[in-house]
Design an enzyme around this catalytic site. Structure first.
Site, PDB file in Angstrom:
ATOM      1  NE  ARG A   1     -72.075 104.516   3.924  1.00  0.00           N
ATOM      2  CZ  ARG A   1     -72.191 103.356   3.292  1.00  0.00           C
ATOM      3  NH1 ARG A   1     -72.318 103.325   1.973  1.00  0.00           N
ATOM      4  NH2 ARG A   1     -72.172 102.232   3.972  1.00  0.00           N
TER       5      ARG A   1
ATOM      6  CE  LYS B   1     -77.713  82.648   5.687  1.00  0.00           C
ATOM      7  NZ  LYS B   1     -78.179  81.247   5.461  1.00  0.00           N
TER       8      LYS B   1
ATOM      9  N   GLY C   1     -76.422  99.590   7.422  1.00  0.00           N
ATOM     10  CA  GLY C   1     -77.213 100.477   6.569  1.00  0.00           C
ATOM     11  C   GLY C   1     -78.689 100.504   6.898  1.00  0.00           C
TER      12      GLY C   1
ATOM     13  N   GLY D   1     -70.413  96.281   7.308  1.00  0.00           N
ATOM     14  CA  GLY D   1     -69.479  95.167   7.371  1.00  0.00           C
ATOM     15  C   GLY D   1     -68.228  95.504   8.147  1.00  0.00           C
TER      16      GLY D   1
END
Length: 401
Positions: free
Chosen positions: A38, A200, A357, A380
């Site tokens: 980043r 998930k 990530g 996200g």
């Protein structure tokens, strides 16, 4: 019609004070930075602002301090790393608002950079408190947002400050992210191959449903694949399966079939008799069928036949998006499937995008990040963008086309 305002729309910046929101939320081990992805990603914008003679005031969060000061979440180590990458001095202000911040901002010279302490040391950041917004905006004349990883958050430094500053624009990183991810939504060249892993299904359901009409091939790995396999009657033994998502998995498979989408699930798996506690604790390991994991074992990676099937589909693709590793990549030898997948994508001639990530970590571990067309810094945020949602941090930067 609207479009994203960019640095090209700002005009001359010499002598201007620029509030730059960056995403420098890096992983730390004490004061050691574990992954500087980043930091490196924001350098082009910083270099351009400095070269233009701006006074660059950089703001970011790190971790989840919940409105309190935690020394282990200080951005001070990041200031040192940023200075090393830029090859110039980066001043560090010990607060982001108040007298210390004001003095640091006023002392920043033209072409200089100051990094301010963790925004989330103040509860007003996440609440988008207008008093905190006013304190942050201060004497800023220009707002630049290069924090794509936070673009889905309606926080003070993301949506509040740009409303308090006359001129605002996306930095080069946010501009690249919007362009690359937008390409996946606006008529991606077929065959479009999407690879999903992780745990998930529900965390990616909106993204998957929005992408399904555009997808030609869906490759599924990781614990997510366990749930899909279990929904088809496979015996998964002690493997991680989201029991509450079995009906969802069945529905998605039916939707894919109805849309003529090929779904490739693991035909073979790597299993172990226990979750490894460390690098030397792998337990008893064996390959097994994707239809039946032995009793007392759990699947922790895809097998070689599945990796080969994934590679075949990727080799034929013209567009590829990957989010989520297909195995427990942090624990060798259960990283083989993830590394193999990363190399297959890097070898592809398709337009390739990876995000999340853990996925970015795999590309770095495999040494192929520089061979991917776009490595997204937003996990996200990228998923919400691809789900077709309007991100607050992008919406506030849009102007009439």
């Amino acid at each position: 019609m609207t479009r994203l305002s960019t640095l090209d729309d700002l005009g001359p910046l010499a002598g201007r004070t620029v509030f730059m929101r960056a995403d420098l939320n890096v992983a730390l081990d004490g004061r050691e930075i574990l992954d500087d992805t980043r930091i490196r990603a924001t350098l082009p914008t910083l270099d351009e602002l400095r070269a233009g003679g701006a006074r660059v005031l950089v703001y970011s969060h790190l971790g989840r301090p919940k409105g309190e000061r935690h020394p282990e979440m200080s951005l001070e180590p990041v200031a040192r790393a940023l200075a090393q990458k830029l090859g110039t001095e980066v001043r560090f202000a010990e607060d982001c608002v108040g007298p210390l911040a004001r003095d640091a901002a006023e002392a920043t010279p033209e072409g200089g950079v100051t990094l301010f302490e963790n925004l989330r040391y103040h509860a007003g950041e996440q609440r988008n408190d207008w008093g905190f917004v006013d304190a942050l905006a201060g004497g800023a004349e220009v707002y630049v947002d290069d924090a794509f990883g936070c673009a889905h958050r309606a926080h003070a430094s993301i949506v509040g400050v740009p409303h308090s500053v006359a001129r605002r624009a996306a930095g080069r990183l946010l501009e690249r992210e919007s362009s690359a991810l937008g390409r996946l939504l606006a008529g991606p060249e077929p065959p479009f191959v999407v690879i999903l892993g992780g745990a998930k299904i529900s965390s990616k359901i909106s993204t998957l449903e929005n992408l399904l009409p555009r997808i030609d091939v869906l490759l599924v790995g990781g614990a997510m694949a366990n749930t899909f396999l279990a929904s088809q009657g496979a015996e998964m033994a002690d493997s991680l399966v989201a029991e509450d998502e079995l009906d969802l998995a069945s529905r998605l498979l039916a939707d894919a079939a109805a849309g003529g989408i090929e779904v490739v699930l693991p035909t073979d798996l790597v299993a172990t008799d226990r979750v490894p506690a460390g690098p030397d604790d792998v337990g008893t390991v064996q390959e097994c069928s994707g239809r039946e994991v032995p009793s007392g074992f759990l699947a922790v990676d895809v097998g070689p036949a599945t990796s080969a099937a994934f590679a075949d589909r990727i080799a034929e693709a013209k567009t590829v998006f990957w989010n989520g590793p297909p195995g427990l990549f942090e624990r060798p030898p259960f990283d083989i499937g993830s590394r193999t997948l990363a190399r297959s994508i890097a070898d592809s001639t398709a337009f390739t995008v990876v995000g999340g990530g853990e996925t970015v970590a795999v590309t770095n571990l495999a040494g192929v990040a520089d061979r991917i067309d776009h490595v997204s810094t937003g996990g996200g945020a990228a998923l919400e963008f691809l789900a077709g949602k309007k991100l607050p941090g992008i919406a506030v930067l849009e102007i009439e086309a």
